[in-house]
Design a protein around this motif. Structure first.
Motif: not given
Length: 461
Positions: A383-394
């Motif tokens: 999803g988009e709401n936490n994408n900055a954090t989730n993609y930061g992990m990747v």
């Protein structure tokens, strides 16, 4: 009336699909920010070009910096390695601050602009190499990471129904934006003018980042384009095909929830492998070309061609992923990147210059295309709401893959270019094999967007 006031006065609905995911519909892009959402593609693209030279053109300034400051060549190499470390390391904490609302997109870009300027000033005036490490490797690296994370994730939020091509286009600026400065640092900058050249470039690029970032604006949480029905196949054939091939996440995953699905770890590993192969190729393609007897100018041309294709390839693969599916294109990219390493090795061994240039370009395409694939895939899955954090992990996998040049040097020393390029190709193939096991969490493989069989829950703002 300001864009904020305009947005708050427009009624919207919150609807829920069969998976329980909520969509906020009814507000157009103009309602929210007073301009078309295409600007949230153009402006991030400009911002990405503003930070690209620090990574992709830095090597072109190596000789001048080495002579002008009497810096050890190893120091210059490690400056770039440390820059990559901080650029990747800041992605996750910056994402957390962004999604919490404590760091608005505009301020993230302003901080990135300041880091960009400090980096070039330190290269021009550092009285000791330690100041260059602090100014360029740390501050510029962190600033670039903040800009990168903000720009890439901004696009996915504004184009949730077909983010692949847009994400790839913006991501491409991080590669080909450096091309003019490669030639500037190589052909024009020398000991008589290096300071004012570096200062001028720093001011120009920092100005680009700040000017673009000033107009950044995030959409509201759960926002969905007003003209696209999130509960039924949309009328727009491009959106319909993209959503069928890349259905939206079944819910808005928090970072902890995303990690528990196991997909983040798989994506982290695949990106670490393929990004490491890309960095290895950038570092050692010149060496293997010179070993093959190709003229230095030709090898430099091959590297410039690689940078251009690296950037344009990101937009192309993003567009293709909207049409044919993100995972399918990711698997193809892993195979292409791996095959290109064997192609470079074979063409160099055969002394075949035309094929060396071709495989160099193919390697650039594969090495660049991996980044928008994972950026878009992260939003597709979580999803988009936490994408900055989730993609930061990747994206933090780049902390490891940034060592690709250093580890590659050890392999080349032990096994030669033949063994090193063979190993790089095999690593990319293995990453493709691991990527086969990726699948959207919480969604059966056959399920896409479908009508909600139950009455919709709606709320008027």
């Amino acid at each position: 009336m300001t864009a904020t006031e305009l947005s708050s006065s427009v009624p919207y609905r919150e609807v829920t699909d069969a998976n329980g995911r909520m969509y906020r519909v009814g507000e157009s892009d103009i309602d929210i920010m007073g301009r078309k959402r295409k600007w949230m593609v153009i402006l991030p693209w400009v911002g990405m070009m503003g930070i690209s030279s620090a990574e992709y053109a830095f090597a072109s300034a190596e000789d001048t910096l080495h002579t002008a400051h009497s810096w050890n060549s190893a120091h210059i190499f490690w400056m770039m390695t440390v820059w990559v470390f901080f650029q990747a390391a800041v992605a996750f904490p910056a994402g957390r601050l962004r999604e919490s609302g404590r760091l608005p997109a505009r301020w993230a870009m302003m901080i990135g602009s300041l880091g960009t300027l400090l980096g070039y000033l330190s290269l021009a005036f550092a009285p000791h190499v330690v100041f260059a490490y602090i100014g360029f490797s740390v501050f510029s690296g962190m600033g670039a990471g903040m800009v990168y994370a903000t720009c890439v994730n901004m696009v996915g939020k504004w184009y949730p129904e077909r983010r692949g091509g847009k994400t790839g286009f913006v991501n491409g600026g991080f590669a080909y934006g450096s091309v003019p400065f490669v030639f500037l640092f190589t052909g024009f900058m020398d000991l008589t003018n290096f300071r004012w050249v570096l200062v001028s470039v720093g001011v120009l690029l920092a100005g680009m980042v700040a000017s673009a970032g000033f107009f950044f604006r995030d959409p509201p949480k759960n926002w969905w384009p007003a003209e696209i029905d999130p509960l039924n196949p949309p009328a727009d054939p491009r959106a319909r095909r993209s959503l069928r091939k890349n259905p939206p996440a079944v819910k808005q995953y928090t970072p902890l929830e995303a990690w528990k699905t196991g997909r983040v770890a798989l994506m982290w590993f695949c990106l670490a492998c393929t990004s490491g192969v890309n960095i290895f190729g950038i570092a050692f393609q010149v060496d293997i070309g010179k070993e093959a007897g190709f003229a230095g100018g030709i090898v430099a041309t091959a590297m410039s061609l690689k940078a251009v294709v690296n950037g344009t390839g990101r937009g192309v693969i993003g567009w293709l992923s909207d049409r044919y599916g993100r995972k399918q294109c990711l698997l193809a990219v892993c195979v292409i990147l791996g095959a290109a390493q064997f192609g470079i090795l074979w063409s160099a061994g055969a002394g075949n210059l035309p094929l060396f240039l071709v495989f160099s370009a193919v390697s650039g395409f594969g090495g660049g295309a991996i980044f928008p694939m994972f950026a878009a895939l992260t939003a597709d899955y979580f999803g988009e709401n936490n994408n900055a954090t989730n993609y930061g992990m990747v994206y933090s996998s780049k902390l490891v893959s940034g060592l690709g040049a250093g580890m590659g040097a050890l392999v080349v020393e032990s096994w030669g270019h033949s063994g090193a390029f063979t190993l790089a190709g095999c690593i990319s193939f293995f990453a493709g094999f691991v990527a086969i096991f990726l699948s959207p969490p919480g969604r059966p493989k056959s399920r896409g967007i479908r009508p909600n069989p139950q009455p919709l829950g709606e709320e008027m703002a």
